[in-house]
Design a protein around this motif. Structure first.
Motif, PDB file in Angstrom:
ATOM      1  N   THR A 118     -43.947 -62.335  52.525  1.00 42.06           N
ATOM      2  CA  THR A 118     -43.965 -63.784  52.360  1.00 42.06           C
ATOM      3  C   THR A 118     -45.432 -64.214  52.192  1.00 42.06           C
ATOM      4  O   THR A 118     -46.345 -63.414  52.454  1.00 42.06           O
ATOM      5  N   PRO A 119     -45.667 -65.455  51.811  1.00 41.90           N
ATOM      6  CA  PRO A 119     -47.053 -65.934  51.780  1.00 41.90           C
ATOM      7  C   PRO A 119     -47.748 -65.789  53.136  1.00 41.90           C
ATOM      8  O   PRO A 119     -48.932 -65.437  53.203  1.00 41.90           O
ATOM      9  N   GLU A 120     -47.011 -66.002  54.223  1.00 43.20           N
ATOM     10  CA  GLU A 120     -47.592 -65.825  55.560  1.00 43.20           C
ATOM     11  C   GLU A 120     -47.951 -64.360  55.813  1.00 43.20           C
ATOM     12  O   GLU A 120     -48.973 -64.055  56.432  1.00 43.20           O
ATOM     13  N   GLY A 121     -47.121 -63.448  55.322  1.00 42.85           N
ATOM     14  CA  GLY A 121     -47.415 -62.027  55.435  1.00 42.85           C
ATOM     15  C   GLY A 121     -48.683 -61.655  54.676  1.00 42.85           C
ATOM     16  O   GLY A 121     -49.520 -60.885  55.161  1.00 42.85           O
ATOM     17  N   ARG A 122     -48.865 -62.236  53.496  1.00 43.61           N
ATOM     18  CA  ARG A 122     -50.091 -61.984  52.717  1.00 43.61           C
ATOM     19  C   ARG A 122     -51.322 -62.530  53.442  1.00 43.61           C
ATOM     20  O   ARG A 122     -52.369 -61.894  53.458  1.00 43.61           O
ATOM     21  N   LYS A 123     -51.179 -63.689  54.069  1.00 42.14           N
ATOM     22  CA  LYS A 123     -52.300 -64.250  54.841  1.00 42.14           C
ATOM     23  C   LYS A 123     -52.667 -63.327  56.001  1.00 42.14           C
ATOM     24  O   LYS A 123     -53.850 -63.144  56.308  1.00 42.14           O
ATOM     25  N   THR A 124     -51.662 -62.766  56.650  1.00 41.44           N
ATOM     26  CA  THR A 124     -51.905 -61.852  57.771  1.00 41.44           C
ATOM     27  C   THR A 124     -52.632 -60.600  57.285  1.00 41.44           C
ATOM     28  O   THR A 124     -53.592 -60.142  57.919  1.00 41.44           O
ATOM     29  N   ILE A 125     -52.203 -60.065  56.157  1.00 35.48           N
ATOM     30  CA  ILE A 125     -52.871 -58.887  55.591  1.00 35.48           C
ATOM     31  C   ILE A 125     -54.311 -59.231  55.227  1.00 35.48           C
ATOM     32  O   ILE A 125     -55.239 -58.460  55.499  1.00 35.48           O
ATOM     33  N   ASP A 126     -54.518 -60.385  54.627  1.00 36.25           N
ATOM     34  CA  ASP A 126     -55.874 -60.789  54.261  1.00 36.25           C
ATOM     35  C   ASP A 126     -56.767 -60.944  55.497  1.00 36.25           C
ATOM     36  O   ASP A 126     -57.923 -60.534  55.492  1.00 36.25           O
ATOM     37  N   ALA A 127     -56.203 -61.530  56.560  1.00 36.23           N
ATOM     38  CA  ALA A 127     -56.989 -61.724  57.792  1.00 36.23           C
ATOM     39  C   ALA A 127     -57.377 -60.378  58.403  1.00 36.23           C
ATOM     40  O   ALA A 127     -58.537 -60.174  58.777  1.00 36.23           O
ATOM     41  N   ALA A 128     -56.428 -59.462  58.511  1.00 37.30           N
ATOM     42  CA  ALA A 128     -56.735 -58.140  59.063  1.00 37.30           C
ATOM     43  C   ALA A 128     -57.565 -57.325  58.090  1.00 37.30           C
ATOM     44  O   ALA A 128     -58.403 -56.516  58.501  1.00 37.30           O
ATOM     45  N   THR A 136     -34.755 -47.952  52.196  1.00 36.45           N
ATOM     46  CA  THR A 136     -34.913 -46.505  52.081  1.00 36.45           C
ATOM     47  C   THR A 136     -36.293 -46.155  51.523  1.00 36.45           C
ATOM     48  O   THR A 136     -36.995 -45.295  52.055  1.00 36.45           O
ATOM     49  N   GLY A 137     -36.678 -46.838  50.468  1.00 32.02           N
ATOM     50  CA  GLY A 137     -37.998 -46.606  49.889  1.00 32.02           C
ATOM     51  C   GLY A 137     -39.110 -46.967  50.850  1.00 32.02           C
ATOM     52  O   GLY A 137     -40.129 -46.268  50.933  1.00 32.02           O
ATOM     53  N   LEU A 138     -38.909 -48.031  51.605  1.00 30.21           N
ATOM     54  CA  LEU A 138     -39.917 -48.459  52.573  1.00 30.21           C
ATOM     55  C   LEU A 138     -40.029 -47.449  53.724  1.00 30.21           C
ATOM     56  O   LEU A 138     -41.139 -47.127  54.160  1.00 30.21           O
ATOM     57  N   ALA A 139     -38.912 -46.922  54.178  1.00 24.60           N
ATOM     58  CA  ALA A 139     -38.938 -45.898  55.237  1.00 24.60           C
ATOM     59  C   ALA A 139     -39.695 -44.668  54.751  1.00 24.60           C
ATOM     60  O   ALA A 139     -40.509 -44.097  55.493  1.00 24.60           O
ATOM     61  N   MET A 140     -39.459 -44.265  53.512  1.00 28.31           N
ATOM     62  CA  MET A 140     -40.158 -43.098  52.968  1.00 28.31           C
ATOM     63  C   MET A 140     -41.647 -43.380  52.802  1.00 28.31           C
ATOM     64  O   MET A 140     -42.478 -42.517  53.097  1.00 28.31           O
ATOM     65  N   ALA A 141     -41.997 -44.570  52.361  1.00 23.24           N
ATOM     66  CA  ALA A 141     -43.403 -44.916  52.137  1.00 23.24           C
ATOM     67  C   ALA A 141     -44.191 -45.016  53.429  1.00 23.24           C
ATOM     68  O   ALA A 141     -45.395 -44.751  53.451  1.00 23.24           O
ATOM     69  N   THR A 142     -43.529 -45.383  54.517  1.00 22.78           N
ATOM     70  CA  THR A 142     -44.223 -45.614  55.784  1.00 22.78           C
ATOM     71  C   THR A 142     -44.008 -44.505  56.816  1.00 22.78           C
ATOM     72  O   THR A 142     -44.580 -44.561  57.900  1.00 22.78           O
ATOM     73  N   LEU A 161     -46.371 -53.692  56.392  1.00 21.34           N
ATOM     74  CA  LEU A 161     -46.998 -54.751  55.601  1.00 21.34           C
ATOM     75  C   LEU A 161     -47.869 -54.178  54.491  1.00 21.34           C
ATOM     76  O   LEU A 161     -47.862 -54.688  53.366  1.00 21.34           O
ATOM     77  N   ARG A 162     -48.634 -53.126  54.796  1.00 23.25           N
ATOM     78  CA  ARG A 162     -49.491 -52.500  53.771  1.00 23.25           C
ATOM     79  C   ARG A 162     -48.648 -51.933  52.632  1.00 23.25           C
ATOM     80  O   ARG A 162     -48.994 -52.060  51.478  1.00 23.25           O
ATOM     81  N   ALA A 163     -47.531 -51.293  52.974  1.00 27.18           N
ATOM     82  CA  ALA A 163     -46.653 -50.749  51.932  1.00 27.18           C
ATOM     83  C   ALA A 163     -46.070 -51.879  51.090  1.00 27.18           C
ATOM     84  O   ALA A 163     -46.023 -51.782  49.861  1.00 27.18           O
ATOM     85  N   LEU A 164     -45.659 -52.965  51.735  1.00 26.73           N
ATOM     86  CA  LEU A 164     -45.103 -54.099  50.997  1.00 26.73           C
ATOM     87  C   LEU A 164     -46.160 -54.794  50.144  1.00 26.73           C
ATOM     88  O   LEU A 164     -45.834 -55.375  49.107  1.00 26.73           O
ATOM     89  N   ASP A 165     -47.407 -54.713  50.563  1.00 25.71           N
ATOM     90  CA  ASP A 165     -48.490 -55.327  49.804  1.00 25.71           C
ATOM     91  C   ASP A 165     -48.714 -54.628  48.460  1.00 25.71           C
ATOM     92  O   ASP A 165     -49.289 -55.199  47.554  1.00 25.71           O
ATOM     93  N   SER A 166     -48.223 -53.401  48.330  1.00 29.88           N
ATOM     94  CA  SER A 166     -48.471 -52.642  47.109  1.00 29.88           C
ATOM     95  C   SER A 166     -47.333 -52.720  46.102  1.00 29.88           C
ATOM     96  O   SER A 166     -47.435 -52.162  45.011  1.00 29.88           O
ATOM     97  N   VAL A 167     -46.244 -53.400  46.453  1.00 30.66           N
ATOM     98  CA  VAL A 167     -45.097 -53.538  45.542  1.00 30.66           C
ATOM     99  C   VAL A 167     -44.562 -54.963  45.616  1.00 30.66           C
ATOM    100  O   VAL A 167     -44.701 -55.615  46.650  1.00 30.66           O
TER     101      VAL A 167
END
Length: 181
Positions: free
Chosen positions: A120-130, A77-83, A65-71
Motif C-alpha cells: 500500500t502507499p503506507e507500506g511504501r512510506k515504511t520502506i522509505d523510512a527504514a 506461494t511466490g512470496l513464500a518462495m521469495a522470502t 515488504l522488501r520482496a513486495l517492493d520489487s514487484v
C-alpha cells in the motif's frame, strides 16, 4: 559467547572429554558450514535490527515488504518462495501487515482460491523510512568489509547456492536410517 564457551564448542574441550572429534564422525562445530552461516547472518542482522525497530518491523516483516517492493503484486506461494518463509508463518505476517495497512490483498482473477498481495502507499512510506537507515548501515558495513570483499562474498554465495540447488550425489548407500533400527 565467552572464550571458554567458544573453546569448548570449537573442540578444545571435546578432545579432553572424548567428544565428537575422537569418534571420527562429525567435524568440530566451529567448522560446520550451517553454523558458520548462522553466526554470520546473526552478525549482519544485529546491524539492521535497530533500523527495523525504528519502524516497528520484525525481520520477517521486512523481508516480506522488501520482496513486495520489487514487484507490483505477487501470490502467496511466490512470496513464500521469495522470502524463505513457511506458509503458516507468512499467513500470520500478512495478516499483521494488512492490519497495519502496509499491504493489501485481492482475489486473483485467474485463481479465485489465491490472493494477490501488494504494498500500500503506507507500506511504501515504511520502506522509505527504514530504507534511509538500511542504506546507511550497508554503507558502513561496506566500509568495514571493503567493496571488493563484499562483492566476492556475494558472488560466492550466489555460486554456492546454485551449486547446491540440486541434491548432492549419493555417497555410498543412500539415506542412512537414523532411527537405529
Amino acid at each position: 559467547m565467552s572464550d571458554r564457551d567458544h573453546e569448548a564448542l570449537s573442540g578444545g574441550l571435546a578432545g579432553r572429554q572424548g567428544g565428537a572429534r575422537h569418534r571420527g564422525r562429525l567435524r568440530d562445530i566451529s567448522r560446520s558450514l550451517p553454523i558458520a552461516l548462522l553466526r554470520t547472518r546473526e552478525a549482519v542482522m544485529r546491524q539492521f535490527r535497530p533500523a527495523l525497530r525504528s519502524v516497528d518491523l520484525t525481520e520477517q516483516q521486512w523481508r516480506v515488504l522488501r520482496a513486495l517492493d520489487s514487484v507490483p503484486e505477487i501470490d502467496a506461494t511466490g512470496l513464500a518462495m521469495a522470502t524463505f518463509l513457511l506458509p503458516p508463518s507468512l499467513s500470520r505476517i500478512l495478516r499483521d501487515l494488512e492490519g497495519r495497512r502496509l499491504i493489501s490483498r485481492r482475489p486473483d482473477p485467474a485463481d479465485l482460491r489465491a490472493w494477490l498481495i501488494s504494498l500500500t502507499p503506507e507500506g511504501r512510506k515504511t520502506i522509505d523510512a527504514a530504507g534511509v537507515w538500511v542504506e546507511t548501515i550497508y554503507a558502513a558495513m561496506t566500509d568495514r568489509i571493503g567493496q571488493e570483499r563484499l562483492g566476492v562474498l556475494m558472488q560466492l554465495l550466489r555460486d554456492i547456492e546454485q551449486d547446491l540447488d540440486a541434491p548432492l550425489a549419493d555417497h555410498g548407500g543412500g539415506t542412512p536410517d537414523l532411527r537405529g533400527e
